[in-house]
Design an enzyme around this catalytic site. Structure first.
Site, PDB file in Angstrom:
ATOM      1  N   GLY D 144       0.824  -1.111   0.108  1.00  0.00           N
ATOM      2  CA  GLY D 144       0.100   0.015   0.023  1.00  0.00           C
ATOM      3  C   GLY D 144       0.827   1.048   0.071  1.00  0.00           C
ATOM      4  N   CYS D 145       0.298   2.403  -0.316  1.00  0.00           N
ATOM      5  CA  CYS D 145       1.076   3.621  -0.551  1.00  0.00           C
ATOM      6  C   CYS D 145       1.547   4.110   0.838  1.00  0.00           C
ATOM      7  CB  CYS D 145      -0.017   4.763  -1.054  1.00  0.00           C
ATOM      8  SG  CYS D 145      -1.332   5.001  -0.452  1.00  0.00           S
ATOM      9  N   TYR D 146       0.487   4.011   2.011  1.00  0.00           N
ATOM     10  CA  TYR D 146       0.985   4.617   3.177  1.00  0.00           C
ATOM     11  C   TYR D 146       2.071   3.407   3.893  1.00  0.00           C
ATOM     12  CZ  TYR D 146      -3.071   7.965   3.796  1.00  0.00           C
ATOM     13  OH  TYR D 146      -3.863   8.778   3.652  1.00  0.00           O
ATOM     14  N   THR D 148       4.085   1.657   2.361  1.00  0.00           N
ATOM     15  CA  THR D 148       5.456   2.055   1.559  1.00  0.00           C
ATOM     16  C   THR D 148       6.198   3.204   2.336  1.00  0.00           C
ATOM     17  OG1 THR D 148       4.675   1.075  -0.248  1.00  0.00           O
ATOM     18  CG2 THR D 148       6.633   2.446  -0.702  1.00  0.00           C
TER      19      THR D 148
END
Lengths: 341, 341, 341, 341
Positions: D144-146, D148
């Protein structure tokens, strides 16, 4: 006096409630929403303290001498006859009663028009230019946001016939709140931010509204070019208006004409030569600020007219019209300064 | 081949460095800044990895066959003669060499013009329309951002004489990066966000640049009306162009003309009827996207032309011109898709 | 009563003028600016109608019982003694009088502190927590924007000792207007838009201001971690506050505590469980909205506190304090609803 | 080699297509969308030139050795078994395969989990920390973006046990594109612009994903506090991470640790002491930039980690993983500099 707001959950509706909160003479007694009846307004808008419960739109449940309709196209054409019959006066913020010709309405709105009788009763609520009729009206058709900025910007030139009759081009820019609170890809932040979009090219339903009023002022005025752009901000409209001068003019002479024309209009402010308003100059206020240029090279006049689309372009002008209808000073409840920055 | 960038700390300069990082044939060997000589470029722009140290502008210190000047007005008129004398070719992103008439330059730029001899050598770098001269040039005057969008949008109509010669009005909207990296109240976030401003009304220095090129294409074209607006976004220009049709046209016929005209221009993309580009459609790319409308009611043509002001409006077109000057394929290093959203 | 505003051209000053325009008891009689004396305020801010001419700061020229100082750090420490001597009361929106210890001031502000005597007279103007002293004060040190959001969000927990004394972390986000109207690369639109920046990490001058008040409430509270972020909007602060629960709590119990604590505070609004305020919920208003969560997994409480930095974080709270100082109802002139959207 | 993209019309899908356009070894051969099958991708995204027609998701119609799934939760858990059976390798950008425990998945995603066998095959694609397994994987669960931003920011401290195990708090800020292209009031421009919102407080589905990886690195790490905020920008994530130091540290020592840890990680860039990245520093690039502070007053470490959520947080890292899976240099196709401004 008591008033009701129908369509209270849209941006026009909520702005009306904000304005009327401090109005010394008008008091909102009921708020209505067909889609969210039974819900507390505070649940829809937690920033609002007042504990209104949204009511359905049923004529026997609507109170007050005056009803504001801040509804999508097609709703007020149905409800206004019932409201009038029940003794209410109506200010309609939608486009349903702004055009006088049912065929024109049907063509641009792609909807069934109101009856001819209703059209006849409706008074176009560009306050500065129609105070006498508004004062006696039972239905006021509150002008569209773009027409308000455009018409106030053009009126003196068109009435005085200082511009060539078929030379008018209006390039308008609007913040996204003008599109309303409905969800769509067109108002998605990621599609709208860092972006300018032109839309409804040559087909915007505000074109006939503008042309009808221009024609009333000067029957030689031909069709106008009118373009609308969506820019990445929430509030504000700028209409940049171009027209060819029809006589010998100077920027000073034009500004003098505008100042003279609007000297009794507290919400129209004309800039001195060389100064032009930006939308932030009217943010959150009911002002329409106007700047003017004349270019000798091209013999063209440029008029820059800015409003807050939710104020002078919707709820603010609606309250201004309500003041006129009920004999209050036109500025009542509308004197807040623009919020800056 | 080796190239240098003078004015590397501005937005045009940093965009050049971004583009040339992946250019297969051009390699940046020195970067220069009069104001920040001695400083590491990484300290000015921490997002840049390459450890360039900014050098002063001294002719014996500038390397490479080609020098890009991304400097404020007035700098390249001084430096270009020295660079040419030292055997460099020059692409100038400032406005110093775009006009051919020193008096016109002096009037609109309020600066001393370059010498007539320099003007004669300079080739106007609107790539699509001047490839042959650019290929042989020693100085290319890279077009302004507004002129690029406007001229690509107008060329076919003006050359074919399909528009009435004195009817052109251009309403342009730009992101704030077009104002450069210098600090001023005019680019302060709190003054620019949630705001639209018109500026330099009838006095923008890009007006004579546009008119000069239009005049080359069609000597009957009169002065144009050209307005510039600052809108709350970082990158992007939209030019909304209005002109009266001079002959019987249809939107399909005009689009056909544009497609034919630009069929060998990989960076100009013409939309089909009813579709209009937004600035996000070209974000970060070298494209100029064009949409067209024709309104029978008014007999006016509307052309919507969008570019990324730092790409096709500055650094991208500069690289495109460098490709042409040195015999590389015009698209080399410029084929990145727009970044969306 | 008559009041003056010194530093009228900054964002705090102009917001004071906006608020006081409609105040029933306070009337602005003179506005002052050291940098722009002699200029009309309308020339600095064309959106303002009133034709004030900015005066220099000279004590014999300042009128009114009350003077608002909306000046940069270091100015009011010089001027306040003179104003007091001349019989004015003072509300200082800068940070000069908020700290009680000259050494702490010197360390965090890197400026010479006011005299100890001045410090002693100054009353910290977090209205909700200091009404009695404010009512008798001659100098009110109006709290900083971040401290206002943070302290109102933390007070009940800290006073009741419901949080572990060294566990407080505040992650604050602010719009760009908080940086003031001065120009710098840090407020350039193109650098700030589409960007989040952390700044003054562990060194923000609001840290000692927050810790001083927390220490007054609970002398066991240790140093806090406090981070500030600049986000791409004009107005608004959100403080997201984290602390470890020191006793058995539940979200309902905490909300009950907050509601009880703030029941006589019309500008502090506590959300029900599961609901959290956003900055738009207080836009243009004097509210501080607070939402609360408790996470059993981590035993941590999260408090979300939002204000409009120019209202409750500056001019709004200054007017609220002025009301208390002069015996008016605390809400006088401050009851406008948030503007939405 | 040939690859396919399923879910091509979302923001992750379109970013994959942008990146792969210039990849020297991977070539997109088919693009799929369940909702818009049959439509030209150019009609959905006019900025794209390539004339893909979107195909339905039918296993016999999907080509290529590798399939990217950029689909909403719940889709890839259904399709991945079929794709594997048909001989494709899969990189899944959704959250379906990131957690190893079906019960945890069911709890946080409120959906039926994939089979245990599928979970076993899936390799977590935080490239910098899992290259060896990714190289051999058939299914890569792209982070996921967060997670990462958070995990790259925390890894060295957690692995070295330099932070107190239950002291981690992550305050994350994201642009709106992270919410995807679906329409809702939550992404309406007028509701999101000039606003900060906290959302999914203590309930974000990325919490277990982060904790799982932290637990793999250090089994003493307790539950974390993790908050997500929506800020008015399109792209970018900043994770501001707070933790108590568990041993004697200094900012220089911590930076040294990070530089050592990431010395073979071309996409992780560590700032020198006193410098902190902003999201614009990684805009449009695959970098994760990290800045570090240590505060002696509180004994807390602050780590600031920024990524472009659509690049290192989604499509960029997916291509990075694809490079590792197929033996190409990790940076292939990903070396574009950030776009600034």
């Amino acid at each position: 006096m008591k008033v009701s707001v129908i369509g209270a959950t849209g941006y026009g509706g909520i702005e009306l409630i904000r304005l009327l909160q401090h109005h010394p003479h008008m008091h909102v007694v009921s708020v209505h929403s067909s889609s969210q009846a039974g819900v507390s307004l505070h649940d829809v808008y937690p920033h609002i303290e007042e504990r209104f419960v949204l009511r359905d739109i049923r004529s026997d449940d609507i109170e007050g001498e005056l009803v504001f309709l801040a509804t999508p196209p097609g709703v007020s054409s149905e409800w206004t006859p019932k409201l009038l019959a029940a003794g209410h006066k109506v200010i309609d913020l939608s486009g349903d009663f702004r055009l006088r010709d049912g065929n024109v309405y049907a063509k641009w709105y792609k909807k069934t028009p109101p009856s001819e009788e209703m059209f006849k009763q409706a008074v176009y609520g560009l306050t500065e230019w129609n105070r006498e009729h508004i004062a006696k009206a039972n239905i006021v058709a509150n002008p569209g946001c773009y027409p308000t900025a455009t018409l106030l910007g053009l009126a003196p030139l068109v009435i005085q016939k200082w511009v060539v009759s078929d030379s008018i081009i209006v390039d308008a820019k609007s913040g996204v709140s003008g599109a309303g609170r409905g969800v769509s890809l067109g108002v998605h932040f990621a599609e709208t931010n860092e972006n300018v979009k032109i839309y409804k090219v040559n087909t915007h339903q505000h074109i006939p509204e503008i042309e009808q009023m221009l024609g009333d002022w000067n029957d030689q005025i031909g069709p106008i070019t009118f373009s609308t752009h969506l820019i990445p901000m929430t509030r504000g409209i700028m209409a940049t208006i171009y027209a060819e001068a029809a006589c010998i003019v100077s920027v000073d002479r034009i500004i003098e004409l505008y100042e003279e024309t609007y000297k009794h209009c507290p919400f129209v402010r004309v800039r001195e030569a060389g100064s032009f308003p930006c939308t932030k100059d009217v943010y959150g206020s009911n002002y329409c600020d106007i700047g003017i240029a004349y270019d000798e090279r091209t013999n063209r006049i440029t008029v820059v007219s800015v409003i807050d689309n939710l104020m002078k372009g919707a709820a603010g002008q609606a309250v201004q019209n309500a003041n006129v209808m009920f004999g209050f000073d036109e500025q009542t409840g509308l004197t807040a300064m623009p919020m800056y920055p």
